[in-house]
Design a protein around this motif. Sequence first.
Motif, PDB file in Angstrom:
ATOM      1  N   HIS A 102      11.477  20.384 -86.902  1.00  9.29           N
ATOM      2  CA  HIS A 102      10.509  19.508 -87.919  1.00  9.29           C
ATOM      3  C   HIS A 102       9.638  20.373 -88.805  1.00  9.29           C
ATOM      4  O   HIS A 102       9.157  21.038 -88.228  1.00  9.29           O
ATOM      5  N   LEU A 103       9.718  19.756 -90.092  1.00  7.72           N
ATOM      6  CA  LEU A 103       8.557  20.239 -90.806  1.00  7.72           C
ATOM      7  C   LEU A 103       7.643  19.207 -91.189  1.00  7.72           C
ATOM      8  O   LEU A 103       7.918  17.824 -91.575  1.00  7.72           O
ATOM      9  N   TYR A 104       6.382  19.440 -90.632  1.00 11.54           N
ATOM     10  CA  TYR A 104       5.356  18.250 -90.712  1.00 11.54           C
ATOM     11  C   TYR A 104       4.537  18.588 -91.876  1.00 11.54           C
ATOM     12  O   TYR A 104       3.632  19.649 -91.944  1.00 11.54           O
ATOM     13  N   PHE A 105       4.580  17.910 -93.177  1.00 13.27           N
ATOM     14  CA  PHE A 105       3.617  18.109 -94.392  1.00 13.27           C
ATOM     15  C   PHE A 105       2.482  17.138 -94.127  1.00 13.27           C
ATOM     16  O   PHE A 105       2.531  16.081 -94.372  1.00 13.27           O
ATOM     17  N   THR A 106       1.456  17.546 -93.335  1.00 16.91           N
ATOM     18  CA  THR A 106       0.316  16.888 -93.022  1.00 16.91           C
ATOM     19  C   THR A 106      -0.522  16.027 -94.060  1.00 16.91           C
ATOM     20  O   THR A 106      -0.986  14.960 -94.000  1.00 16.91           O
ATOM     21  N   ASP A 107      -0.877  16.795 -95.291  1.00 18.63           N
ATOM     22  CA  ASP A 107      -1.480  16.273 -96.208  1.00 18.63           C
ATOM     23  C   ASP A 107      -0.551  15.278 -97.016  1.00 18.63           C
ATOM     24  O   ASP A 107      -1.331  14.321 -97.389  1.00 18.63           O
TER      25      ASP A 107
END
Length: 287
Positions: A263-268
Motif C-alpha cells: 500500500h502507498l498511503y498519501f496521508t496529506d
Amino acid sequence: MESELDSVSYDQYRNIPSYNDLNKNVKIVFSDVCYKNIMQMSLSSMNDNRERGRFFVGRVISTNPKVIYFDYNTSEFKSVRGPMGEGKAVDATDENYAELNKKIREYEVNGITPVVMHFHSHPRIGHYESFSDQDLQMYAKMQAQNGNCIIFGMLGFPIRSSQLTFGMCIVRPENAKILNGIGTSDFVRCEDIYYTLNNSIYKVGGFEKRYDGGLHKRNLNRGIVRQYLTLPSNGKVCAEGVNPNTGITIKPICVGYTDTAGHLYFTDENLTVVITNIQKSNNKNLK
C-alpha cells in the motif's frame, strides 16, 4: 546545416502545459532504487559531460487520481558521438531493448499494461535544460508505434544558474501520430514526482522557473508539439540541490508511507493505493 539533435524549438516549461494546468491529478512514483539511479545518472552527467540513459518500466496503480509506479530499470544506454562529434549522446542498444521487452512480456503475462519511461540526462553542454526536437519526436513515435504501452519521456539536466543543482522534467505524448515521417503529439508535462524510501513516500521539491531556457531556435509551428502554450508561463522545475531563486537547499517533502502489503498511503490527501493493481493489454515488443 543545423543538426536535428541540436535543434530546440520548445521550452517545456513555457510551451508544454502541465497536468496541473489541465486540472488533472497525475502522480509519478519511483521506487528507491529507480530514483537513486536517476540521481546518479544526472549527477554523473554534470561531472563528466556525458549523457546517460535507461528505460524504466512501471504500471498504473490508480486511475482516480492517476498514480503510476516505476520499480524496474534496464542497464544503461550506450554512449555515442554527439552532433558535433562529442561522445555525449546516448542510444539504447539491442541489449537494452531485450531487457525492456522481457519486462514488458512479464507484465503482460500477468495482466499489467506496461508504462515505459525513456530517461536520459544532459551534461552542461549546448541547450541542456530543454528536450531536443529529436527527443520529443522519439517519444511521439514510440507512443504511435507501441499502442500496447503507455510512454513517457524524462530528462535530467543541470540548472543554468547553479553548479549544485539538477532538474527533472517528465512529458507524456498523448494522441501521438506520425505525419510525413515526423512524430507529433499533444504533449503534457507532469510536475508531481515522488519516490519511496525506508517505508516513506517523498515528493520531489522544486522551484518556479523565472528565467528563459536559452532556446537555440524557437519554432512553435514545427508541428512536433501540437498542444503548446503561446503565452509565457512560470512552470515548476522539479529539482535536487539549491533553489536558484533563493539560494536555499531544496528539500523533498514526506507526504506518506508504505507498508509490506504493497500500500502507498498519501496521508496529506487521505489517499491509499495498492501497488498490485493491474490492467489487461495485448502483447507486443517495443522497438
